[in-house]
Design a protein around this motif. Structure first.
Motif, PDB file in Angstrom:
ATOM      1  N   VAL A   4      61.024 -10.005  43.897  1.00 50.97           N
ATOM      2  CA  VAL A   4      62.528  -9.888  43.764  1.00 50.97           C
ATOM      3  C   VAL A   4      63.057 -11.153  44.458  1.00 50.97           C
ATOM      4  O   VAL A   4      63.703 -11.993  43.595  1.00 50.97           O
ATOM      5  N   ILE A   5      62.566 -11.717  45.440  1.00 48.40           N
ATOM      6  CA  ILE A   5      63.241 -12.749  46.253  1.00 48.40           C
ATOM      7  C   ILE A   5      63.034 -13.957  45.408  1.00 48.40           C
ATOM      8  O   ILE A   5      63.765 -14.878  45.310  1.00 48.40           O
ATOM      9  N   TYR A   6      61.857 -14.056  44.845  1.00 52.91           N
ATOM     10  CA  TYR A   6      61.236 -15.104  44.017  1.00 52.91           C
ATOM     11  C   TYR A   6      62.413 -15.525  42.780  1.00 52.91           C
ATOM     12  O   TYR A   6      62.505 -16.688  42.505  1.00 52.91           O
ATOM     13  N   MET A   7      63.223 -14.510  42.294  1.00 50.71           N
ATOM     14  CA  MET A   7      64.020 -14.577  41.391  1.00 50.71           C
ATOM     15  C   MET A   7      65.109 -15.769  41.752  1.00 50.71           C
ATOM     16  O   MET A   7      65.837 -16.380  40.935  1.00 50.71           O
ATOM     17  N   GLY A   8      65.316 -15.861  43.096  1.00 45.21           N
ATOM     18  CA  GLY A   8      66.386 -16.763  43.640  1.00 45.21           C
ATOM     19  C   GLY A   8      66.152 -18.239  43.099  1.00 45.21           C
ATOM     20  O   GLY A   8      67.059 -18.873  42.777  1.00 45.21           O
ATOM     21  N   MET A   9      64.859 -18.638  43.178  1.00 44.54           N
ATOM     22  CA  MET A   9      64.458 -19.716  42.766  1.00 44.54           C
ATOM     23  C   MET A   9      64.780 -19.909  41.139  1.00 44.54           C
ATOM     24  O   MET A   9      65.265 -20.996  40.679  1.00 44.54           O
ATOM     25  N   MET A  10      64.485 -18.977  40.554  1.00 44.08           N
ATOM     26  CA  MET A  10      64.566 -18.974  39.052  1.00 44.08           C
ATOM     27  C   MET A  10      66.168 -19.125  38.737  1.00 44.08           C
ATOM     28  O   MET A  10      66.667 -19.752  37.795  1.00 44.08           O
TER      29      MET A  10
END
Lengths: 253, 255
Positions: A69-75
């Protein structure tokens, strides 16, 4: 009419996922790859005496869900920088659509995407033998925590896109928030007091902690779960409001 | 009072003492201009003269540093949402979602302007039928040629049937044939009583299409009139000669 605008913008964000093969690959391969790597590397590791019978892979499943989920921040940061460079944000700003409607649609779309990615991790882990307890009510509560974490991730993505001049800079800057959260809030297996105290400052700690408790069979009425929900709600609200306000100041330029 | 309101309506765009500063640089410097309803106004100027900054202020994308702007009787500082309901912007860079089809891009702009389903469907079909990519409207815009992308950029600005259209370099990158067709199309918009602000580097485009032309340089309006009036005043054969005489003289004065 306002709802139609938000709905249309959410649809655009979701269409991007399945029409852009690169994004679709990242969306699916990241959680699948991460789960498989942890399963094959750590599936037979039983070194923690405080969790007898639990492999290190099983210990990491809730954290991996949070990380997805946190990875979505970069996207989100990358997408916003690309839209800005292409002049799309400027075009949207010339229509009678408020920044709140646009950014709101971005938050909702990415909540769905984030929760979906985390559920891929869970589903694959269950297929690989992970036993997740909590039943349907537990799963519903897990989704709420993941949704709040996704809101936090979008907020961090907005802050990153405000600071970064272009998509390349955004991906580097994203690591500033992703790496500490990954290490302290997600994957750190054995806490001493100091690392535990640092971890408490990372939003995904509260999601990882709660997901671990629910999947390990804790009662949903356990006070610490609701305390975690309150803390994560406050963190996500503060970060997303800060992100929206900062990003608005760029005048979408 | 009634007379004042009528004046406002007749003058669709009223710009008074407009300034936009970036640090110590004045991108727009005391601009005064009125554009009448149904008029096609050409805004010319060298690169960096302040054309796009002016259009950005008129569309509400940039806040002015000083001065006032009224669009269709509404103030850009106070009634921005009402202004945005009435305008269509065709930006200099073709801005569209590559993973959406041409039709989806156009319809998205219609939805964001608050069109209902039936109107959206009608407008979209009508616009697409006039375009060069009607048969490719359902394909993803990523595969469109440069000329098709420029047309898409223009149609996205027109889906809401706006009263006022801002065309910022609308024909850049079009081949001569498509450009001529686009000129005809822009002329047809004028026949629909739309007020159009056109910026272009093709001086013959401005000469052919505009009722009046304003030339700006260093953020200041340095010439204003119909192409014929300007040519007569500056004893020139065409608008390009007028443009070179005026802007060239300022370069010489500045050096």
């Amino acid at each position: 009419m306002k709802t139609n605008k938000i709905y249309a913008l959410i649809q655009v964000e979701l269409k991007k996922l399945y029409r852009d093969p690169m994004i679709l690959a990242v969306l699916l391969l990241m959680p699948v790859g991460l789960t498989l790597v942890f399963y094959f590397a750590l599936g037979n590791l039983y070194q923690d005496p405080t969790r007898p019978g639990m492999s290190h892979f099983e210990y990491l499943v809730p954290g991996t869900m949070g990380y997805a989920v946190i990875y979505m921040g970069m996207m989100v940061a990358l997408a916003l920088c690309e839209y800005r460079e292409a002049g799309l944000l400027k075009r949207l700003a010339s229509t009678p659509t408020s920044p709140y409607q646009y950014l709101g649609s971005l938050i909702i779309a990415n909540m769905f995407i984030g929760v979906f990615q985390a559920l891929i991790v869970l589903l694959l882990s269950v297929i690989l033998g992970y036993e997740a307890m909590g039943g349907l009510p537990g799963l519903a509560l897990v989704c709420i925590f993941l949704g709040l974490l996704a809101v936090t991730a979008v907020g961090l993505g907005l802050i990153t896109a405000t600071i970064a001049k272009n998509a390349g800079a955004a991906s580097g800057l994203s690591m500033i928030f992703i790496v500490p959260m990954m290490i302290f809030g997600t994957f750190l297996a054995v806490y001493d007091e100091m690392t535990y105290n640092i971890a408490r400052y990372t939003p995904n700690f509260y999601a990882t902690d709660t997901l671990s408790r629910i999947f390990n069979g804790a009662s949903l009425s356990e006070p610490v779960i609701w305390k975690n929900l309150l803390i994560l709600s406050i963190i996500s609200l503060v970060i997303v409001v800060a992100g929206i306000q900062l990003f608005k100041r760029t005048e979408f330029r | 009072m009634e007379n004042a309101r009528k004046t406002e309506i007749r003058n669709e765009i009223v710009i008074e003492d407009l300034e936009k500063n970036y640090g110590g640089i004045k991108a727009v410097n005391g601009l005064n201009l009125t554009v009448k309803k149904g008029e096609l106004f050409g805004l010319l100027g060298p690169n960096g003269a302040g054309k796009t900054t002016t259009i950005s202020i008129l569309c509400g994308l940039l806040a002015p540093s000083a001065g006032s702007v009224q669009i269709a009787g509404f103030d850009v500082k106070e009634d921005l949402s009402k202004i945005k309901e009435r305008i269509g912007l065709c930006p200099q860079e073709a801005a569209y979602y590559k993973f959406l089809s041409g039709k989806e891009n156009i319809e998205l702009m219609g939805i964001l302007h608050g069109l209902d389903k039936a109107t959206l469907k009608n407008h979209s079909a009508e616009l697409l039928s006039q375009s060069d990519f009607a048969d490719k409207a359902r394909r993803r815009a990523k595969g469109y040629s440069g000329g098709m992308v420029r047309q898409l950029n223009l149609l996205m600005a027109l889906i809401s049937d706006p009263e006022i259209v801002f065309l910022d370099e609308p024909t850049v990158g079009m081949d001569a044939r498509v450009r001529r067709r686009t000129w005809e199309y822009i002329k047809s918009l004028k026949d629909q009583d739309k007020t159009i602000i056109l910026t272009t580097h093709y001086i013959e485009e401005a000469q052919s299409l505009s009722d009046r032309v304003g030339i700006i340089d260093y953020g200041e309006l340095i010439a204003l009139g119909s192409p014929g009036e300007l040519m007569e005043k500056h004893q020139s054969r065409d608008l390009e000669e007028v443009f070179l005489k005026i802007t060239g003289r300022r370069i010489a004065e500045g050096s």
